[in-house]
Design a protein around this motif. Sequence first.
Motif, PDB file in Angstrom:
ATOM      1  N   LYS A  79       0.840  -1.193   0.000  1.00 50.32           N
ATOM      2  CA  LYS A  79       0.000   0.000   0.000  1.00 50.32           C
ATOM      3  C   LYS A  79       0.874   1.242   0.000  1.00 50.32           C
ATOM      4  O   LYS A  79       1.894   1.297   0.681  1.00 50.32           O
ATOM      5  N   HIS A  80       0.460   2.232  -0.800  1.00 50.27           N
ATOM      6  CA  HIS A  80       1.126   3.536  -0.819  1.00 50.27           C
ATOM      7  C   HIS A  80       0.063   4.604  -0.625  1.00 50.27           C
ATOM      8  O   HIS A  80      -0.947   4.605  -1.322  1.00 50.27           O
ATOM      9  N   GLU A  81       0.274   5.487   0.338  1.00 51.84           N
ATOM     10  CA  GLU A  81      -0.679   6.552   0.611  1.00 51.84           C
ATOM     11  C   GLU A  81      -0.196   7.852  -0.009  1.00 51.84           C
ATOM     12  O   GLU A  81       0.903   8.308   0.282  1.00 51.84           O
ATOM     13  N   ASN A  82      -1.034   8.421  -0.878  1.00 55.44           N
ATOM     14  CA  ASN A  82      -0.786   9.728  -1.476  1.00 55.44           C
ATOM     15  C   ASN A  82      -1.595  10.768  -0.721  1.00 55.44           C
ATOM     16  O   ASN A  82      -2.420  10.438   0.124  1.00 55.44           O
ATOM     17  N   ASP A  83      -1.397  12.023  -1.070  1.00 57.93           N
ATOM     18  CA  ASP A  83      -2.243  13.075  -0.516  1.00 57.93           C
ATOM     19  C   ASP A  83      -3.671  12.934  -1.015  1.00 57.93           C
ATOM     20  O   ASP A  83      -4.615  13.239  -0.300  1.00 57.93           O
ATOM     21  N   GLU A  84      -3.830  12.468  -2.257  1.00 58.49           N
ATOM     22  CA  GLU A  84      -5.149  12.367  -2.886  1.00 58.49           C
ATOM     23  C   GLU A  84      -5.850  11.046  -2.588  1.00 58.49           C
ATOM     24  O   GLU A  84      -7.036  11.015  -2.315  1.00 58.49           O
ATOM     25  N   THR A  85      -5.133   9.955  -2.660  1.00 62.60           N
ATOM     26  CA  THR A  85      -5.764   8.637  -2.579  1.00 62.60           C
ATOM     27  C   THR A  85      -4.769   7.595  -2.062  1.00 62.60           C
ATOM     28  O   THR A  85      -3.577   7.863  -1.959  1.00 62.60           O
ATOM     29  N   ASN A  86      -5.280   6.432  -1.743  1.00 63.71           N
ATOM     30  CA  ASN A  86      -4.435   5.294  -1.387  1.00 63.71           C
ATOM     31  C   ASN A  86      -4.376   4.347  -2.567  1.00 63.71           C
ATOM     32  O   ASN A  86      -5.387   4.092  -3.209  1.00 63.71           O
ATOM     33  N   VAL A  87      -3.193   3.830  -2.835  1.00 64.14           N
ATOM     34  CA  VAL A  87      -3.021   2.837  -3.883  1.00 64.14           C
ATOM     35  C   VAL A  87      -2.563   1.558  -3.200  1.00 64.14           C
ATOM     36  O   VAL A  87      -1.551   1.556  -2.505  1.00 64.14           O
ATOM     37  N   SER A  88      -3.330   0.481  -3.367  1.00 64.90           N
ATOM     38  CA  SER A  88      -2.954  -0.771  -2.720  1.00 64.90           C
ATOM     39  C   SER A  88      -3.192  -1.928  -3.673  1.00 64.90           C
ATOM     40  O   SER A  88      -4.100  -1.892  -4.491  1.00 64.90           O
ATOM     41  N   ASN A  89      -2.354  -2.930  -3.546  1.00 60.17           N
ATOM     42  CA  ASN A  89      -2.471  -4.142  -4.349  1.00 60.17           C
ATOM     43  C   ASN A  89      -2.190  -5.348  -3.465  1.00 60.17           C
ATOM     44  O   ASN A  89      -1.330  -5.299  -2.591  1.00 60.17           O
ATOM     45  N   LEU A  90      -2.926  -6.413  -3.719  1.00 56.27           N
ATOM     46  CA  LEU A  90      -2.710  -7.677  -3.031  1.00 56.27           C
ATOM     47  C   LEU A  90      -2.167  -8.673  -4.048  1.00 56.27           C
ATOM     48  O   LEU A  90      -2.715  -8.804  -5.142  1.00 56.27           O
ATOM     49  N   TYR A  91      -1.086  -9.348  -3.686  1.00 57.47           N
ATOM     50  CA  TYR A  91      -0.455 -10.330  -4.565  1.00 57.47           C
ATOM     51  C   TYR A  91      -0.292 -11.639  -3.820  1.00 57.47           C
ATOM     52  O   TYR A  91      -0.087 -11.660  -2.609  1.00 57.47           O
ATOM     53  N   TYR A  92      -0.349 -12.722  -4.577  1.00 55.74           N
ATOM     54  CA  TYR A  92       0.082 -14.013  -4.068  1.00 55.74           C
ATOM     55  C   TYR A  92       1.424 -14.271  -4.729  1.00 55.74           C
ATOM     56  O   TYR A  92       1.525 -14.328  -5.957  1.00 55.74           O
ATOM     57  N   ILE A  93       2.469 -14.401  -3.933  1.00 55.20           N
ATOM     58  CA  ILE A  93       3.813 -14.643  -4.446  1.00 55.20           C
ATOM     59  C   ILE A  93       4.042 -16.151  -4.408  1.00 55.20           C
ATOM     60  O   ILE A  93       4.178 -16.729  -3.328  1.00 55.20           O
ATOM     61  N   TYR A  94       4.061 -16.772  -5.587  1.00 59.14           N
ATOM     62  CA  TYR A  94       4.317 -18.203  -5.686  1.00 59.14           C
ATOM     63  C   TYR A  94       5.822 -18.405  -5.828  1.00 59.14           C
ATOM     64  O   TYR A  94       6.446 -17.884  -6.744  1.00 59.14           O
ATOM     65  N   LYS A  95       6.403 -19.153  -4.908  1.00 56.06           N
ATOM     66  CA  LYS A  95       7.844 -19.410  -4.953  1.00 56.06           C
ATOM     67  C   LYS A  95       8.095 -20.827  -5.420  1.00 56.06           C
ATOM     68  O   LYS A  95       7.680 -21.783  -4.779  1.00 56.06           O
ATOM     69  N   SER A  96       8.747 -20.933  -6.557  1.00 49.88           N
ATOM     70  CA  SER A  96       9.205 -22.234  -7.038  1.00 49.88           C
ATOM     71  C   SER A  96      10.697 -22.327  -6.733  1.00 49.88           C
ATOM     72  O   SER A  96      11.285 -21.411  -6.172  1.00 49.88           O
ATOM     73  N   SER A  97      11.323 -23.407  -7.133  1.00 51.37           N
ATOM     74  CA  SER A  97      12.749 -23.570  -6.833  1.00 51.37           C
ATOM     75  C   SER A  97      13.623 -22.559  -7.575  1.00 51.37           C
ATOM     76  O   SER A  97      14.683 -22.190  -7.104  1.00 51.37           O
ATOM     77  N   GLU A  98      13.159 -22.079  -8.743  1.00 54.09           N
ATOM     78  CA  GLU A  98      13.979 -21.169  -9.536  1.00 54.09           C
ATOM     79  C   GLU A  98      13.562 -19.711  -9.450  1.00 54.09           C
ATOM     80  O   GLU A  98      14.372 -18.819  -9.667  1.00 54.09           O
ATOM     81  N   SER A  99      12.283 -19.425  -9.184  1.00 49.47           N
ATOM     82  CA  SER A  99      11.842 -18.042  -9.328  1.00 49.47           C
ATOM     83  C   SER A  99      10.656 -17.717  -8.428  1.00 49.47           C
ATOM     84  O   SER A  99      10.070 -18.593  -7.796  1.00 49.47           O
ATOM     85  N   LEU A 100      10.328 -16.438  -8.420  1.00 46.21           N
ATOM     86  CA  LEU A 100       9.132 -15.935  -7.758  1.00 46.21           C
ATOM     87  C   LEU A 100       8.143 -15.507  -8.830  1.00 46.21           C
ATOM     88  O   LEU A 100       8.532 -14.859  -9.792  1.00 46.21           O
ATOM     89  N   THR A 101       6.875 -15.863  -8.650  1.00 44.51           N
ATOM     90  CA  THR A 101       5.840 -15.472  -9.603  1.00 44.51           C
ATOM     91  C   THR A 101       4.746 -14.718  -8.855  1.00 44.51           C
ATOM     92  O   THR A 101       3.962 -15.327  -8.135  1.00 44.51           O
ATOM     93  N   PRO A 102       4.706 -13.372  -8.994  1.00 39.35           N
ATOM     94  CA  PRO A 102       3.636 -12.619  -8.345  1.00 39.35           C
ATOM     95  C   PRO A 102       2.339 -12.724  -9.141  1.00 39.35           C
ATOM     96  O   PRO A 102       2.330 -12.551 -10.360  1.00 39.35           O
ATOM     97  N   ILE A 103       1.245 -13.026  -8.438  1.00 34.99           N
ATOM     98  CA  ILE A 103      -0.075 -13.123  -9.060  1.00 34.99           C
ATOM     99  C   ILE A 103      -0.962 -12.088  -8.386  1.00 34.99           C
ATOM    100  O   ILE A 103      -1.182 -12.151  -7.172  1.00 34.99           O
ATOM    101  N   ALA A 104      -1.447 -11.112  -9.166  1.00 37.23           N
ATOM    102  CA  ALA A 104      -2.300 -10.061  -8.611  1.00 37.23           C
ATOM    103  C   ALA A 104      -3.655 -10.652  -8.225  1.00 37.23           C
ATOM    104  O   ALA A 104      -4.253 -11.410  -8.982  1.00 37.23           O
TER     105      ALA A 104
END
Length: 164
Positions: A79-104
Amino acid sequence: MAFSQTPENFTIKNFIIKESFLKADRIAVIITDSLKNPRTTINGTYKFDINGFSKDLIFHDGVANCDMSIEKSTFMYIKHENDETNVSNLYYIYKSSESLTPIAISWYILLVIPIGLILLGYMFRKLIGLIIFILMAYIYFNYSKGLSIGTFIESIFDGLKNLF
């Protein structure tokens, strides 16, 4: 000569996360426009809340590397709070043996799944035991991967606020 935007003259309205190219098991926050195109002219320090912890992220060319290491698959609420609005995102970070895969994860999904299960149980009373089991499994999965009830509700309310 390109004009570099600083925290004093730029408001963050969108961002995404990706796997960091520099460090393994870490993520990078990328400032984007409304079409999800990176904003490469952004430089400076911005305050973000990541899973309830306040972090100052330093952006160079629109990208900041987060110093939090991801050890296993988890939910990440940013989450990032601005003077005007808040911007927030929820992700599921899938961790495999080689990489991270963010899923919004959209707040619509967070709201539709439990309501759909409740309505299904209401319509087919003979399946109420199965529906309750599935709903409890859904809640347990979210909780075991780091999504607390407070974050769950805050994500839905932030989505509703940004809808209007």
